[in-house]
Design an enzyme around this catalytic site. Structure first.
Site, PDB file in Angstrom:
ATOM      1  N   ARG A  43       0.817  -1.229   0.000  1.00 31.13           N
ATOM      2  CA  ARG A  43       0.000   0.000   0.000  1.00 31.13           C
ATOM      3  C   ARG A  43       0.847   1.274   0.000  1.00 31.13           C
ATOM      4  O   ARG A  43       0.461   2.293  -0.566  1.00 31.13           O
ATOM      5  CB  ARG A  43      -0.957  -0.016   1.202  1.00 31.13           C
ATOM      6  N   ILE A  69      -7.325   7.790  -1.710  1.00 30.68           N
ATOM      7  CA  ILE A  69      -7.248   6.324  -1.746  1.00 30.68           C
ATOM      8  C   ILE A  69      -8.118   5.869  -0.572  1.00 30.68           C
ATOM      9  O   ILE A  69      -8.007   6.397   0.531  1.00 30.68           O
ATOM     10  CB  ILE A  69      -5.778   5.846  -1.654  1.00 30.68           C
ATOM     11  N   SER A  70      -9.022   4.932  -0.816  1.00 29.96           N
ATOM     12  CA  SER A  70     -10.000   4.555   0.210  1.00 29.96           C
ATOM     13  C   SER A  70      -9.333   3.883   1.406  1.00 29.96           C
ATOM     14  O   SER A  70      -8.243   3.320   1.305  1.00 29.96           O
ATOM     15  CB  SER A  70     -11.046   3.605  -0.370  1.00 29.96           C
ATOM     16  N   GLN A  71     -10.057   3.923   2.499  1.00 27.86           N
ATOM     17  CA  GLN A  71      -9.664   3.236   3.735  1.00 27.86           C
ATOM     18  C   GLN A  71      -9.506   1.732   3.453  1.00 27.86           C
ATOM     19  O   GLN A  71     -10.332   1.157   2.740  1.00 27.86           O
ATOM     20  CB  GLN A  71     -10.813   3.503   4.700  1.00 27.86           C
TER      21      GLN A  71
END
Ligand code: SAH
Length: 228
Positions: A43, A69-71
């Site tokens: 990530r 960027i999503s959780q």
């Protein structure tokens, strides 16, 4: 070493949030192969240098151009709801950093991803190629229209909120396939929905969880389309 331990903290945070939300999401755990994909994708490679120390925190992060960027929990949830199988061809709308596309690429044969901001599409395409994700193709276009050339898909995931489900995306589902999409007004909360196209062609939809995504934006023309 450091990356590995914060990455396992990230997996633990996802598991904890699954436990908090188990009644809404109707599951006690995500599929082991989904969690393995979350563990496999680096990530930190998908966030800007300035956010690296937060790469494995269970929250969204800015990626420039007003986008996020999503959780990790949401990425894992959307992936689990999609129930991807190894032979699948999946469409993603909203490439962003390419992180969700990479998670899917760990799980399926082919990922097609569409991004409306040219600079993000180019950067994500290059990043995915550099990291060896050769089963992801990225296109710069308005994802409202899907990506008809590769349709139909075994699943579609939309990572930006739309006021309604875009009809072209439902059309581009195979019978038996599902679409995972946040639906609602931008700036507020949205319902994360799973829309299913059944073998007889009928469509059903269920609400999973309240979420907050950046809006699905629209452009008038597709004249500046490019593919990587
Ligand atoms: N999936 C991404 C996060 C997405 S943020 C990741 O893993 O990093 C939402 C993204 O959707 C943004 O990059 C935004 O530019 C894009 N987007 C918004 N409207 C769109 C549209 N109509 N078509 C394609 N992409 C769109």
């Amino acid at each position: 070493m450091f990356a590995n331990s914060v990455q396992s903290d990230m997996l633990r945070d996802i598991e904890r949030e699954v436990a908090y939300t188990r009644h809404e999401i109707g599951r006690d755990a995500f599929a082991p192969r989904v969690m393995a994909a979350m563990a496999a994708v680096p990530r930190e490679q998908f966030v800007p240098e300035s956010g690296r120390h937060l790469a494995f925190a269970n929250g969204p992060l800015a990626i420039g151009h007003g986008q996020t960027i999503s959780q990790p929990y949401i990425v894992a949830l959307m992936t689990d709801l999609l129930a991807p199988r190894p032979q699948d061809s999946i469409l993603e709308i909203g490439t962003g950093s390419g992180y969700q596309a990479a998670v899917l690429a760990e799980l399926v044969r082919q990922v097609h991803s569409v991004e409306i901001i040219a600079a993000l599409a180019t950067a994500a395409g290059q990043r995915l190629a550099r990291l060896g994700y050769d089963n992801v193709s990225v296109r710069h276009a308005d994802g409202f229209h899907g990506w008809p050339e590769h349709a139909p898909y075994d699943g579609i995931v939309v990572t930006a909120a739309a006021p309604q489900v875009p009809p072209p995306l439902v059309e581009q589902l195979k019978p038996g396939a599902r679409l995972v999409i946040p639906v609602g007004m931008p700036g507020g909360v949205q319902e994360l929905k799973v829309v299913e196209k059944h073998a007889d062609g009928s469509i059903t939809s269920r609400n999973i969880l309240l979420v907050a995504f950046v809006p699905l934006t629209r452009t008038a023309t597709g004249s500046d389309r490019q593919e990587t």
